[in-house]
Design an enzyme around this catalytic site. Structure first.
Site, PDB file in Angstrom:
ATOM      1  N   HIS A 115       0.824  -1.205   0.000  1.00 31.96           N
ATOM      2  CA  HIS A 115       0.000   0.000   0.000  1.00 31.96           C
ATOM      3  C   HIS A 115       0.863   1.262   0.000  1.00 31.96           C
ATOM      4  O   HIS A 115       0.460   2.286  -0.549  1.00 31.96           O
ATOM      5  CB  HIS A 115      -0.941  -0.007   1.209  1.00 31.96           C
ATOM      6  N   VAL A 119       1.069   4.241  -3.591  1.00 34.08           N
ATOM      7  CA  VAL A 119       0.640   5.631  -3.405  1.00 34.08           C
ATOM      8  C   VAL A 119       1.885   6.521  -3.380  1.00 34.08           C
ATOM      9  O   VAL A 119       2.637   6.528  -2.404  1.00 34.08           O
ATOM     10  CB  VAL A 119      -0.165   5.812  -2.103  1.00 34.08           C
ATOM     11  N   GLU A 134      -2.559   8.915   4.943  1.00 35.61           N
ATOM     12  CA  GLU A 134      -2.856   7.683   4.202  1.00 35.61           C
ATOM     13  C   GLU A 134      -3.403   6.571   5.092  1.00 35.61           C
ATOM     14  O   GLU A 134      -4.321   5.846   4.709  1.00 35.61           O
ATOM     15  CB  GLU A 134      -1.603   7.178   3.485  1.00 35.61           C
ATOM     16  N   ASN A 140      -6.803   1.418   4.380  1.00 31.04           N
ATOM     17  CA  ASN A 140      -5.672   1.162   5.275  1.00 31.04           C
ATOM     18  C   ASN A 140      -6.052   1.025   6.742  1.00 31.04           C
ATOM     19  O   ASN A 140      -5.175   0.854   7.591  1.00 31.04           O
ATOM     20  CB  ASN A 140      -4.647   2.295   5.133  1.00 31.04           C
ATOM     21  N   HIS A 237      -1.263 -13.004  -0.884  1.00 30.98           N
ATOM     22  CA  HIS A 237      -2.474 -13.318  -0.115  1.00 30.98           C
ATOM     23  C   HIS A 237      -2.413 -14.710   0.503  1.00 30.98           C
ATOM     24  O   HIS A 237      -3.289 -15.080   1.273  1.00 30.98           O
ATOM     25  CB  HIS A 237      -3.709 -13.208  -1.012  1.00 30.98           C
TER      26      HIS A 237
END
Length: 368
Positions: A115, A119, A134, A140, A237
């Site tokens: 993440h 960004v 953020e 988040n 994942h």
């Protein structure tokens, strides 16, 4: 005599070139005819060199998330070998201590690194706390592991004040989290500096649980990651979790019926038990059923069996653009681990700040 003939021929060629240069001020390339192939070849070669030069400039610009990521972005392995030789050991020990206390911080830190990089690049901006930063964005809110990064930073400031960036700590910690869950290790290029901007609004376009393959391709492509790297990186994942609220629509309110038909019926019943229709949306469910604490290829096998929790994961199997990649990664000869390491190095160099750009934060949660 031969030497004089060569000199005279060279003069005639220079005069011919000068004439062509004067003519081409008002004529297009196809009209050139003075010295034929030689002049045309010279001009084409010059144009090609100029285009190559522009291309080099385009991929050498630092600080842009769309710049081609890679070790050449200004980071390098062993960046702290003389300025803070114990840096990687300190980070590894901090991550290990946090993992021993709560193994769930491993996928948390890995996700946090993802993440951060998506960004404004891998600049540690995800670590900054405060209103409208953020980490306050919806995407988040469930991140975990901040205390591990803070612990590592405290120790590094004691050992090597003002040397190691928070962005580098996070990149190293992500690698160590994979290793602690029995995944592959890799050398992490370091030398990133910390960003000074962290806005919740910048995190609105992170890859989401309901994204189609086309949308995922667009988001990964925006940071120059390929479709194959997309499928490989989402393989993280294998040690992740998701809240019921992220996928409950697949269980009860699917657009194709009461439940998404792509879900294996037995698995659907299991998920509905874990996530009742009106239950707690924050309840966490393993993304890789049966192997949630081990970094392996079980995640891809689950996709093939209709046992993906997230819609964005299941479509990797149903979409013809990504299914062959999933099949390769789940095969006995899978190269998933080595591909994941390589893709992580690429991703961790997206839009990095180096040199005099950015800063080295004293505390990771606050700009200096």
């Amino acid at each position: 005599m031969e030497r004089r003939r060569m000199v005279e021929e060279g003069k005639r060629r220079e005069e011919g070139n000068a004439g062509v240069a004067e003519e081409t001020r008002s004529a297009s390339l196809p009209s050139i005819s003075s010295t034929g192939t030689e002049i045309r070849y010279g001009l084409v070669r010059s144009v090609c060199l100029f285009i190559t030069f522009l291309s080099y400039l385009a991929i050498s610009v630092h600080g842009q998330a769309t710049a081609r990521p890679g070790p050449g972005s200004g980071t390098r392995v062993g960046f702290y070998s003389t300025t803070c030789p114990t840096a990687e050991t300190i980070v590894r020990n901090a991550v290990t201590a946090g993992f021993n206390s709560n193994p769930r911080i491993a996928p948390g830190i890995l996700r946090m690194h993802f993440h951060d990089c998506f960004v404004l690049g891998c600049d540690g901006s995800i670590l900054i706390s405060g209103a409208n930063t953020e980490r306050t964005s919806r995407s988040n809110l469930n991140l975990r592991g901040f205390e591990v990064i803070d612990n590592a930073k405290t120790q590094l400031e004691a050992a090597c004040p003002g040397v190691v960036s928070c962005a580098d700590i996070l990149a190293l910690a992500a690698r160590d989290s994979v290793v602690l869950t029995r995944g592959i290790s890799w050398q992490v290029p370091t030398g990133r500096r910390d960003g000074r901007v962290s806005l919740a609004s910048n995190a609105n376009n992170l890859p989401g649980a309901g994204d189609s393959v086309a949308v995922q391709q667009q988001k990964f492509g925006a940071v120059n990651l390929s479709t194959r790297e997309l499928v490989v990186l989402v393989g993280g994942h294998t040690i992740g979790q998701a809240g019921c609220g992220a996928f409950r629509n697949r269980l009860y309110n699917s657009t194709t019926g009461p439940a998404d038909p792509a879900i294996d019926p037995t698995f659907l019943a299991q998920l509905q038990t874990q996530c009742p229709q009106n239950g707690d949306a924050s309840v966490r469910v393993d993304l890789d059923t049966g192997s949630a604490t081990t970094f392996d290829t079980s995640y891809y096998n689950n996709l093939s069996r209709g046992r993906a929790v997230l819609q964005s994961d299941q479509v990797l199997w149903s979409d013809p653009a990504t299914r062959p990649i999933v099949q390769q990664l789940m095969s006995p000869s899978s190269t998933f681990n080595t591909e994941f390491a390589r893709a992580m190095v690429r991703m961790s160099n997206i839009g990095v700040l180096t040199g005099a750009n950015g800063e080295i934060r004293t505390v990771c949660s606050a700009i200096n």
